[in-house]
Design a protein around this motif. Structure first.
Motif, PDB file in Angstrom:
ATOM      1  N   UNK A  99     -35.330 -41.474  32.256  1.00 38.31           N
ATOM      2  CA  UNK A  99     -35.858 -40.556  31.258  1.00 38.31           C
ATOM      3  C   UNK A  99     -34.913 -39.387  31.022  1.00 38.31           C
ATOM      4  N   UNK A 100     -34.303 -38.857  32.092  1.00 38.21           N
ATOM      5  CA  UNK A 100     -33.363 -37.743  31.933  1.00 38.21           C
ATOM      6  C   UNK A 100     -32.174 -38.147  31.079  1.00 38.21           C
ATOM      7  N   UNK A 101     -31.667 -39.351  31.286  1.00 35.15           N
ATOM      8  CA  UNK A 101     -30.522 -39.824  30.498  1.00 35.15           C
ATOM      9  C   UNK A 101     -30.911 -39.977  29.030  1.00 35.15           C
ATOM     10  N   UNK A 102     -32.138 -40.473  28.785  1.00 35.93           N
ATOM     11  CA  UNK A 102     -32.602 -40.635  27.404  1.00 35.93           C
ATOM     12  C   UNK A 102     -32.733 -39.284  26.717  1.00 35.93           C
ATOM     13  N   UNK A 103     -33.199 -38.275  27.447  1.00 31.56           N
ATOM     14  CA  UNK A 103     -33.331 -36.935  26.874  1.00 31.56           C
ATOM     15  C   UNK A 103     -31.964 -36.349  26.544  1.00 31.56           C
ATOM     16  N   UNK A 104     -31.007 -36.531  27.445  1.00 32.79           N
ATOM     17  CA  UNK A 104     -29.663 -35.999  27.212  1.00 32.79           C
ATOM     18  C   UNK A 104     -29.020 -36.664  25.997  1.00 32.79           C
ATOM     19  N   UNK A 105     -29.186 -37.982  25.891  1.00 34.27           N
ATOM     20  CA  UNK A 105     -28.586 -38.697  24.757  1.00 34.27           C
ATOM     21  C   UNK A 105     -29.255 -38.298  23.446  1.00 34.27           C
ATOM     22  N   UNK A 106     -30.556 -37.984  23.498  1.00 35.63           N
ATOM     23  CA  UNK A 106     -31.257 -37.533  22.298  1.00 35.63           C
ATOM     24  C   UNK A 106     -30.718 -36.183  21.836  1.00 35.63           C
ATOM     25  N   UNK A 107     -30.448 -35.299  22.792  1.00 32.92           N
ATOM     26  CA  UNK A 107     -29.885 -33.989  22.457  1.00 32.92           C
ATOM     27  C   UNK A 107     -28.499 -34.148  21.846  1.00 32.92           C
ATOM     28  N   UNK A 108     -27.670 -35.017  22.440  1.00 36.43           N
ATOM     29  CA  UNK A 108     -26.310 -35.224  21.940  1.00 36.43           C
ATOM     30  C   UNK A 108     -26.319 -35.861  20.557  1.00 36.43           C
ATOM     31  N   UNK A 109     -27.316 -36.694  20.282  1.00 34.54           N
ATOM     32  CA  UNK A 109     -27.348 -37.436  19.019  1.00 34.54           C
ATOM     33  C   UNK A 109     -27.718 -36.574  17.825  1.00 34.54           C
ATOM     34  N   UNK A 110     -28.626 -35.618  18.011  1.00 33.38           N
ATOM     35  CA  UNK A 110     -29.087 -34.898  16.821  1.00 33.38           C
ATOM     36  C   UNK A 110     -29.408 -33.437  17.012  1.00 33.38           C
ATOM     37  N   UNK A 111     -28.990 -32.842  18.133  1.00 34.43           N
ATOM     38  CA  UNK A 111     -29.306 -31.434  18.344  1.00 34.43           C
ATOM     39  C   UNK A 111     -28.578 -30.529  17.377  1.00 34.43           C
ATOM     40  N   UNK A 112     -29.280 -29.531  16.855  1.00 37.52           N
ATOM     41  CA  UNK A 112     -28.661 -28.564  15.946  1.00 37.52           C
ATOM     42  C   UNK A 112     -27.920 -27.475  16.707  1.00 37.52           C
ATOM     43  N   UNK A 113     -28.341 -27.232  17.946  1.00 38.98           N
ATOM     44  CA  UNK A 113     -27.685 -26.230  18.757  1.00 38.98           C
ATOM     45  C   UNK A 113     -27.779 -26.641  20.207  1.00 38.98           C
ATOM     46  N   UNK A 114     -26.933 -26.065  21.023  1.00 36.46           N
ATOM     47  CA  UNK A 114     -26.899 -26.425  22.431  1.00 36.46           C
ATOM     48  C   UNK A 114     -28.161 -25.921  23.129  1.00 36.46           C
ATOM     49  N   UNK A 115     -28.524 -26.576  24.235  1.00 40.39           N
ATOM     50  CA  UNK A 115     -29.729 -26.147  24.942  1.00 40.39           C
ATOM     51  C   UNK A 115     -29.727 -24.674  25.293  1.00 40.39           C
ATOM     52  N   UNK A 116     -28.538 -24.103  25.590  1.00 40.71           N
ATOM     53  CA  UNK A 116     -28.474 -22.691  25.951  1.00 40.71           C
ATOM     54  C   UNK A 116     -28.814 -21.776  24.795  1.00 40.71           C
TER      55      UNK A 116
ATOM     56  N   UNK B  44     -37.390 -30.566  20.397  1.00 39.80           N
ATOM     57  CA  UNK B  44     -38.430 -30.054  19.496  1.00 39.80           C
ATOM     58  C   UNK B  44     -37.872 -28.957  18.603  1.00 39.80           C
ATOM     59  N   UNK B  45     -37.083 -28.050  19.200  1.00 37.74           N
ATOM     60  CA  UNK B  45     -36.494 -26.959  18.418  1.00 37.74           C
ATOM     61  C   UNK B  45     -35.562 -27.494  17.337  1.00 37.74           C
ATOM     62  N   UNK B  46     -34.795 -28.533  17.679  1.00 33.27           N
ATOM     63  CA  UNK B  46     -33.819 -29.077  16.723  1.00 33.27           C
ATOM     64  C   UNK B  46     -34.498 -29.758  15.540  1.00 33.27           C
TER      65      UNK B  46
END
Length: 278
Positions: free
Chosen positions: A247-264, A199-201
């Motif tokens: 679902x966890x794997x799908x969330x991780x792949x979504x973050x890797x695909x288009x995240x603007x910044x790391x979860x931290x 959501x943040x990304x």
């Protein structure tokens, strides 16, 4: 300038001024179709017929009626409707002011621009408008349009006023009727944290110009192609996407695909309480 949809008076206590209402939205730019005879290409016209006799009825004998029993109607003509005269028929009388945040979005209906009707009305209109420039509160009033009374929310907008009709309570359905059967499974905090990062990304500011009516554009292109004699081929059916197994794997792949910044680096969020599985 478009023709006014409604004319009357706006009143705040003892201050009154003539105003005009104009629809703030329009469907005129959308593609519209007519019904045609597919054998001749000629346009079709609707014909009103008597339900019992089957005979055509001309416009002069078309009226309205309220059904009071099976096949029994009370006819009501325009003059009789005009006799239902209440104050809000010609006057928008401001009843009070409420916090803007208290109005549930589900009650918002149609927006209208409210402008002074004539130069003589400008001074009183500006007085009312400027007195309402409290961004946290909006005015509530009543207005009759198209033989129906509406609640209207009024707030300043630029040099004029924005009036938004509100739905009555009986028109809004209770969300519990649709959400009651949704279960409450236990969700791991890490999954919520990953979803929050996604959501943040995708955080942005609302700009209506960025949203294009892609269906309308495609529809116009289709009409243009057909008008030029081109054959229209139906698209291949889209492949059905399978159910998400992990679902966890799908969330991780979504973050890797288009995240603007790391979860931290995401904005800190309060971790939700773990719920027991339903």
């Amino acid at each position: 300038m478009p023709r006014a949809y409604w004319k009357g008076h706006l009143r705040l206590s003892l201050v009154t001024c003539p105003v005009e209402l104009f629809p703030a939205t329009s469907q005129a730019e959308k593609t519209h179709f007519h019904q045609i005879n597919t054998r001749t290409g000629h346009r079709l016209r609707q014909l009103m017929v008597d339900e019992e006799t089957g005979d055509p009825v001309d416009t002069a004998h078309k009226g309205r009626g309220y059904e009071i029993g099976k096949g029994k109607y009370v006819p009501i003509d325009d003059d009789e409707l005009a006799a239902v005269e209440i104050e809000s028929t010609h006057t928008i009388d401001i009843d009070g002011f409420v916090p803007r945040g208290e109005i549930d979005k589900r009650y918002l209906d149609r927006p209208y621009y409210i402008a002074p009707d004539g130069k003589a009305a400008t001074e009183a209109f500006v007085v009312i408008r400027d007195a309402m420039k409290d961004e946290k509160r909006v005015a509530l009033a009543r207005i009759v349009m198209a033989h129906r009374e509406h609640i209207i929310m009024i707030e300043p907008l630029g040099k004029g006023l924005l009036g938004t009709t509100l739905r009555f309570d009986y028109e809004v359905r209770d969300e519990k009727d649709y959400f009651a059967d949704i279960p409450s499974p236990g969700i791991a905090p890490d999954m919520v944290s990953l979803a929050a990062h996604i959501l943040d990304s995708k955080a942005a500011r609302f700009d209506p110009r960025k949203f294009k009516d892609e269906y309308e554009t495609a529809l116009r292109k289709l009409v243009q192609r057909k008008a030029k004699g081109h054959a229209i081929e139906p698209p291949e059916p889209a492949e059905k996407s399978g159910n998400v197994i992990d679902l966890m794997d799908a969330l991780r792949r979504s973050v890797e695909a288009g995240g603007k910044r790391k979860p931290s680096q995401a904005r800190p969020r309060r971790k939700p309480r773990r719920r027991k599985a339903a």
